[in-house]
Design an enzyme around this catalytic site. Sequence first.
Site, PDB file in Angstrom:
ATOM      1  N   GLY A  46       0.821  -1.202   0.000  1.00 44.92           N
ATOM      2  CA  GLY A  46       0.000   0.000   0.000  1.00 44.92           C
ATOM      3  C   GLY A  46       0.858   1.256   0.000  1.00 44.92           C
ATOM      4  O   GLY A  46       1.706   1.431   0.876  1.00 44.92           O
ATOM      5  N   ARG A  48       1.089   5.723  -1.247  1.00 44.03           N
ATOM      6  CA  ARG A  48       0.313   6.915  -1.591  1.00 44.03           C
ATOM      7  C   ARG A  48       0.410   7.194  -3.080  1.00 44.03           C
ATOM      8  O   ARG A  48      -0.492   7.714  -3.698  1.00 44.03           O
ATOM      9  CB  ARG A  48       0.837   8.134  -0.813  1.00 44.03           C
ATOM     10  CG  ARG A  48      -0.083   8.488   0.338  1.00 44.03           C
ATOM     11  CD  ARG A  48       0.417   9.697   1.078  1.00 44.03           C
ATOM     12  NE  ARG A  48       1.781   9.443   1.597  1.00 44.03           N
ATOM     13  CZ  ARG A  48       2.367  10.196   2.532  1.00 44.03           C
ATOM     14  NH1 ARG A  48       1.736  11.229   3.030  1.00 44.03           N
ATOM     15  NH2 ARG A  48       3.570   9.928   2.967  1.00 44.03           N
ATOM     16  N   LYS A 105       7.490   3.527  16.236  1.00 48.56           N
ATOM     17  CA  LYS A 105       7.725   3.847  17.651  1.00 48.56           C
ATOM     18  C   LYS A 105       6.732   4.865  18.188  1.00 48.56           C
ATOM     19  O   LYS A 105       6.284   4.771  19.323  1.00 48.56           O
ATOM     20  CB  LYS A 105       9.145   4.340  17.869  1.00 48.56           C
ATOM     21  CG  LYS A 105       9.490   5.570  17.069  1.00 48.56           C
ATOM     22  CD  LYS A 105      10.924   6.016  17.268  1.00 48.56           C
ATOM     23  CE  LYS A 105      11.234   7.167  16.329  1.00 48.56           C
ATOM     24  NZ  LYS A 105      11.399   6.735  14.931  1.00 48.56           N
ATOM     25  N   GLU A 129      10.219  -5.179  16.995  1.00 52.11           N
ATOM     26  CA  GLU A 129      11.661  -5.052  17.239  1.00 52.11           C
ATOM     27  C   GLU A 129      12.263  -3.805  16.584  1.00 52.11           C
ATOM     28  O   GLU A 129      13.123  -3.134  17.156  1.00 52.11           O
ATOM     29  CB  GLU A 129      12.369  -6.300  16.709  1.00 52.11           C
ATOM     30  CG  GLU A 129      13.863  -6.340  16.906  1.00 52.11           C
ATOM     31  CD  GLU A 129      14.253  -6.563  18.367  1.00 52.11           C
ATOM     32  OE1 GLU A 129      14.503  -5.551  19.037  1.00 52.11           O
ATOM     33  OE2 GLU A 129      14.296  -7.724  18.813  1.00 52.11           O
ATOM     34  N   GLY A 134      16.591   0.268  16.202  1.00 57.31           N
ATOM     35  CA  GLY A 134      16.745  -0.309  14.870  1.00 57.31           C
ATOM     36  C   GLY A 134      17.028  -1.788  14.847  1.00 57.31           C
ATOM     37  O   GLY A 134      16.200  -2.608  15.238  1.00 57.31           O
ATOM     38  N   GLY A 187      23.753  13.580   6.284  1.00 60.05           N
ATOM     39  CA  GLY A 187      22.503  12.822   6.259  1.00 60.05           C
ATOM     40  C   GLY A 187      22.150  12.178   7.588  1.00 60.05           C
ATOM     41  O   GLY A 187      21.229  11.380   7.670  1.00 60.05           O
ATOM     42  N   ASP A 201      12.174  11.895  19.747  1.00 58.58           N
ATOM     43  CA  ASP A 201      12.359  10.537  19.226  1.00 58.58           C
ATOM     44  C   ASP A 201      12.816   9.595  20.343  1.00 58.58           C
ATOM     45  O   ASP A 201      12.274   8.497  20.518  1.00 58.58           O
ATOM     46  CB  ASP A 201      13.404  10.579  18.096  1.00 58.58           C
ATOM     47  CG  ASP A 201      13.815   9.198  17.617  1.00 58.58           C
ATOM     48  OD1 ASP A 201      13.045   8.607  16.834  1.00 58.58           O
ATOM     49  OD2 ASP A 201      14.881   8.702  18.023  1.00 58.58           O
ATOM     50  N   LYS A 205      11.008   6.102  22.338  1.00 57.99           N
ATOM     51  CA  LYS A 205      11.712   4.828  22.547  1.00 57.99           C
ATOM     52  C   LYS A 205      11.862   4.519  24.039  1.00 57.99           C
ATOM     53  O   LYS A 205      11.781   3.363  24.453  1.00 57.99           O
ATOM     54  CB  LYS A 205      13.070   4.876  21.860  1.00 57.99           C
ATOM     55  CG  LYS A 205      12.935   4.934  20.334  1.00 57.99           C
ATOM     56  CD  LYS A 205      14.238   5.370  19.680  1.00 57.99           C
ATOM     57  CE  LYS A 205      14.144   5.360  18.162  1.00 57.99           C
ATOM     58  NZ  LYS A 205      15.337   6.014  17.557  1.00 57.99           N
ATOM     59  N   GLY A 302      18.412   3.277   9.677  1.00 59.86           N
ATOM     60  CA  GLY A 302      18.862   2.938   8.333  1.00 59.86           C
ATOM     61  C   GLY A 302      17.971   1.867   7.737  1.00 59.86           C
ATOM     62  O   GLY A 302      17.393   1.049   8.455  1.00 59.86           O
TER      63      GLY A 302
END
Lengths: 428, 428
Positions: A46, A48, A105, A129, A134, A187, A201, A205, A302
């Site tokens: 699925g 967009r 998360k 998990e 990650g 990045g 973030d 977690k 990643g």
Amino acid sequence: MNSQKTLKVGMLGCGVVGSEVARLIVANQSDLAARSGAKLELVKVGVRNLNRANISKELLTTDLESIVKDANIDLIIEVIGGIEPARSLILSAFENGKSVVTANKALLAKHGGELFAAADKNGVDLYYEASVAGAIPILRPLRESLVGDRVQRVMGIVNGTTNFILTKMDESGAAFGDALKEAQSLGFAEADPTADVEGFDAAAKAAILAGLAFHSRVTDADVFREGISNITAMDVAVAKSLDLVVKLLAIAELSDGKISVRVHPTLISRSHPLAAVREAFNAVFVESESAGAMMFYGRGAGGAPTASAILGDLVAVARHRVSGGLGPRESDYADLAIAPMGSTKTRYLIRLDVADRPGVLAAVAQTFAKHEVSIQTVRQTGRGDNAELIVMTHKASDAALASTVADLSSLDAVKDVASVIRVEGMGA
Amino acid sequence: MNSQKTLKVGMLGCGVVGSEVARLIVANQSDLAARSGAKLELVKVGVRNLNRANISKELLTTDLESIVKDANIDLIIEVIGGIEPARSLILSAFENGKSVVTANKALLAKHGGELFAAADKNGVDLYYEASVAGAIPILRPLRESLVGDRVQRVMGIVNGTTNFILTKMDESGAAFGDALKEAQSLGFAEADPTADVEGFDAAAKAAILAGLAFHSRVTDADVFREGISNITAMDVAVAKSLDLVVKLLAIAELSDGKISVRVHPTLISRSHPLAAVREAFNAVFVESESAGAMMFYGRGAGGAPTASAILGDLVAVARHRVSGGLGPRESDYADLAIAPMGSTKTRYLIRLDVADRPGVLAAVAQTFAKHEVSIQTVRQTGRGDNAELIVMTHKASDAALASTVADLSSLDAVKDVASVIRVEGMGA
């Protein structure tokens, strides 16, 4: 083992992680079949926007609801992220008898309780998990390996962006802003870095880790949160001179039956295992009654690492479909109280810009004593206009420390409270 | 969740670990019941000597065979260790429909294949988290979390005794003998330390780790083994001067479809995560295709940590009894070839006592070249009678290196090949 059976998989979302999951399901097909007991076939994805290059067109649909209701589909992978429509789609998948693997998360930190209850009610699995740290296997150790033990404390470096920035500041003496720019150019940080550098973030977690560690319901609203944007090059340099290092830690601990859960810049000893976790790596340090100290280290983000975690979960839920059974239930979690931040006790390192004259130390010490904050060491550096006191306290409550700092600010001899940073892992 | 159901547990052996398991089954009874779905009751403990203080007399028996055949018992914990009677008792438990949790690394390393096949045939579980790296959850990560990934290499510090000794040698410059004596006086080494210092214990764990990592059958007889008793204070000092540290590593890697599995003293960079693993701690460093580098760190031995691992397994096998399903099957493991040690490629650090005269380096370099072993760096230290060459090679096969060393020994200019130590984790 019946390798003939086929389980059909639907995936919600197909970004960086989803594309890698789709690739690995094909590339590792025979391994996955051997290990799950069924051929895993990705039958619907699925998205967009249908104009995607790397997935065959006939798999794609923009009607995500049709995937979770498709009677031919056995298992769902959710990698769209965010709260809605992810929440409704997962609930609908459960009602339609499908187990779900998610990397979401934010959703788990906010609506974990509702989702676990719905999975249990419908007799299906919810595996996640990939949502914390990650690729580091932390879900199974906490949910299964340590299930006969009692976890006392979890301290995690769970945000790669902030750890990259703090590593640069520590290793090159860079200012926060310059380290952030470097992270952005490589990045490791978003154009708008707020979610990372202000600890949002990590807080999500932290809530998931606290829930897993203490088998209790914890949401992101329970988490005290302070980011790293106020950490200066001077803070890092002073830490270094004391053989300490600044890390953004997600901490969950149990004391007197209450859970303290928080995210803040933290000073730890350079000999602590977490101190060696550099750049964008993540690690979760766990202390339990019987097993003692443990640490789990690896890549926290990643496409490929996250996809690895998702495939491990996919094999688990597939195996349950083939041979029966379900993963650990979390719907019967306790509802332990959350300790207010004011009562949480840590040590503190406080830097004060002071006047360089007799009697300053006495006034400062008296202020700490007034609030019953015990000083372990105090050191004066610089002279004249650059005089600075560096105070390390014993454990004190957050409330007592805040009152102390307020009083220190109003002392004549104190020109500025330059910084206040919590210290962990160094005893009382 | 049906908390009414009771599962009866029989335990074979009751030493340090068994006593702690027995204590925790009672102390954590309600947690264990909530997490497994059944009340776990220890009903029989098989021992050699009935005069034990800390277990109620009515639980004890010296007839271990009666426990594994007892129709009232559902689950068996095996903590007697050694090959027999542990092997026969576990096989008998399987035939009688009981799942087994074991901490027996020697048995698994020798007869794992037979045991996994028997468990599978009888539709029961065999869990063995405690057999490798004590309390560190490594079984589930390798068996379950990374099951959708491809592990390329595992490097583990899996023996606490040797790591304690090497840590002391590194930190204080002690000789091997003195560090061993300190380890013995602190209880970290046995009076006869052979199994630890010569790598036998680590080799059994290496076999189990290799099997888990590559889903293939590996026994301790497949493992190349070299201990640490020849490591000198000078080796450690030279390593330190090169920013390296000596660790006894258990290494399993896959190349060209063959498994290389070995235990030997290894030089690694001080910035490698394994370098920070001090004293009796253990750690397993895993590299996989998608997840990248990971490390699992914790206590590798001791009654309480081992008991924690056993209880985690006990909850898993109990949950399968309550709600159906079984753990991952290992009876369908592949039978990948084991690469002969001679073809295994690593880098080497070689120290040569040489005559201090022109032409020595040329002769030495020519000998390396003759066997196509490429030199990365060479450094001369000392003068006159103390002249020494320190050579770091690029990757070379063990066979080529052995031929090189043999030829070096016969050179006039080389008085002694003082040491040859493998180097890992530093590229080609």
